[in-house]
Design a protein around this motif. Structure first.
Motif, PDB file in Angstrom:
ATOM      1  N   UNK A 134       0.869  -1.124   0.104  1.00 46.75           N
ATOM      2  CA  UNK A 134      -0.011   0.143   0.122  1.00 46.75           C
ATOM      3  C   UNK A 134       0.868   1.063  -0.097  1.00 46.75           C
ATOM      4  N   UNK A 135       1.944   1.121   0.648  1.00 45.83           N
ATOM      5  CA  UNK A 135       3.048   2.351   0.586  1.00 45.83           C
ATOM      6  C   UNK A 135       3.536   2.610  -0.519  1.00 45.83           C
ATOM      7  N   UNK A 136       4.005   1.276  -1.220  1.00 44.64           N
ATOM      8  CA  UNK A 136       4.539   1.547  -2.537  1.00 44.64           C
ATOM      9  C   UNK A 136       3.350   2.066  -3.438  1.00 44.64           C
ATOM     10  N   UNK A 137       2.176   1.981  -3.526  1.00 44.69           N
ATOM     11  CA  UNK A 137       1.243   2.450  -4.448  1.00 44.69           C
ATOM     12  C   UNK A 137       0.962   3.916  -4.162  1.00 44.69           C
ATOM     13  N   UNK A 138       1.029   4.168  -2.760  1.00 41.65           N
ATOM     14  CA  UNK A 138       1.010   5.605  -2.445  1.00 41.65           C
ATOM     15  C   UNK A 138       1.955   6.450  -2.752  1.00 41.65           C
ATOM     16  N   UNK A 139       3.285   6.103  -2.641  1.00 39.66           N
ATOM     17  CA  UNK A 139       4.723   6.485  -3.301  1.00 39.66           C
ATOM     18  C   UNK A 139       4.318   6.815  -4.859  1.00 39.66           C
ATOM     19  N   UNK A 140       3.678   5.698  -5.458  1.00 43.24           N
ATOM     20  CA  UNK A 140       3.661   5.953  -6.798  1.00 43.24           C
ATOM     21  C   UNK A 140       2.435   7.018  -7.103  1.00 43.24           C
ATOM     22  N   UNK A 141       1.556   7.244  -6.484  1.00 44.19           N
ATOM     23  CA  UNK A 141       0.628   8.219  -6.716  1.00 44.19           C
ATOM     24  C   UNK A 141       1.228   9.555  -6.490  1.00 44.19           C
ATOM     25  N   UNK A 142       2.048   9.590  -5.450  1.00 51.28           N
ATOM     26  CA  UNK A 142       2.795  10.852  -5.158  1.00 51.28           C
ATOM     27  C   UNK A 142       3.540  11.272  -6.321  1.00 51.28           C
ATOM     28  N   UNK A 143       4.545  10.168  -6.923  1.00 48.50           N
ATOM     29  CA  UNK A 143       5.255  10.663  -8.171  1.00 48.50           C
ATOM     30  C   UNK A 143       4.418  11.108  -9.147  1.00 48.50           C
TER      31      UNK A 143
END
Length: 303
Positions: A260-269
């Motif tokens: 989930x954190x990786x998806x959130x980081x992807x969204x931030x990018x």
């Protein structure tokens, strides 16, 4: 009480009130001046007529008679020339007398204790005053209508650059770094100063958005490495056959949180890279898909 009128409506109201004040002052001045001048003229004419009547040789032998629209009375006069009781209290000078729903201008002269009164019907004078009053009222109303029309035209002309500036500021492209400044399009007046202020504010907003975008991008890049370490560690732990069921569940929770954190980081990018195309960062999902994701996250905790 705060008024809710727009700026254009306030300009029209102010223009109409100013015109009403000026037109009202002029109308009052015209009516008062004409009334005063006409009374002075009538007083002078009546005074001359009365002096002419007083130069009679005798009461029984008149060389002059009053005009048809005049009435002449004097103390001790015979028949119709006897001074009526309602006129005996008048002092010397010019007066207005009302008798039997009619109004008269009266000139009174006192000679050797005798009162001489000359009345003249003022119906024509009143008719002229009514005509003058009607003309003044019509002119006042027309001036108000003209003031409202001119105020509306003036408000449109004055508000045009303000409305244009509001539309430009409201446009979302003004937040982009390549958007041209607003001030060069306007004169060096109050609207131009407002455009300069908007340029300064928009410049600070652009700088803030740029810093936020850079911060989000840097943080997202920096978080990808530890998240990758967490994900790899969870995979290695899951391959360990010595883990009991409780420890395995904890490792699975850590792996899900890491994902989930990786998806959130992807969204931030994606947000950091987005410029104008809102569709590039917009994702589509049904309510069921969102609910299933939340159930998967919180199922163990709820159970």
């Amino acid at each position: 009480m705060e008024f809710k009128q727009s700026l254009a409506q306030r300009i029209i109201i102010a223009f109409a009130l100013m015109s009403a004040l000026v037109a009202g002052a002029f109308a009052f001045g015209i009516v008062a001046t004409v009334h005063l001048v006409e009374e002075r003229l009538i007083s002078a004419v009546l005074g001359g007529d009365l002096q002419r009547l007083l130069r009679m040789d005798s009461v029984s032998d008149w060389s002059h008679r009053p005009r048809p629209d005049q009435l002449f009375y004097f103390s001790g006069g015979r028949d119709d020339f006897e001074l009526p009781k309602d006129l005996r209290h008048l002092n010397a000078g010019f007066h207005e007398v009302f008798r039997d729903q009619l109004s008269y201008h009266a000139m009174v002269e006192v000679v050797d204790g005798r009162h001489y009164v000359l009345l003249q019907d003022q119906s024509d004078f009143e008719e002229r005053e009514r005509v003058l009053f009607a003309v003044v009222v019509v002119g006042f109303v027309l001036s108000l209508v003209l003031a409202v029309i001119l105020g509306w035209l003036l408000a449109r002309r004055v508000m045009a650059p303000v409305i244009r500036l509001a539309r430009q500021v409201r446009h979302r492209d003004q937040l982009l770094g390549l958007a041209p400044p607003l001030a060069p399009d306007y004169a060096a007046d109050e609207v131009g100063q407002l455009a300069v202020a908007f340029d300064d504010t928009l410049g600070r907003l652009r700088d803030a958005l740029t810093r936020e975008r850079l911060f989000t991008s840097d943080v997202s890049h920096e978080l990808r490495t530890p998240l990758m370490v967490l994900a790899t560690s969870c995979e290695l732990l899951m391959e360990n056959p010595g883990l009991d069921s409780r420890a395995r569940n904890q490792v699975e929770r850590i792996a899900r949180a890491t994902e989930e954190m990786r998806e959130l980081v992807k969204t931030f990018l994606m947000l950091a890279r987005a410029q104008r195309d809102e569709g590039a960062v917009a994702s589509k999902a049904t309510l069921r898909e969102v609910a299933d994701d939340l159930i998967g996250v919180w199922r163990d905790t709820v159970e």
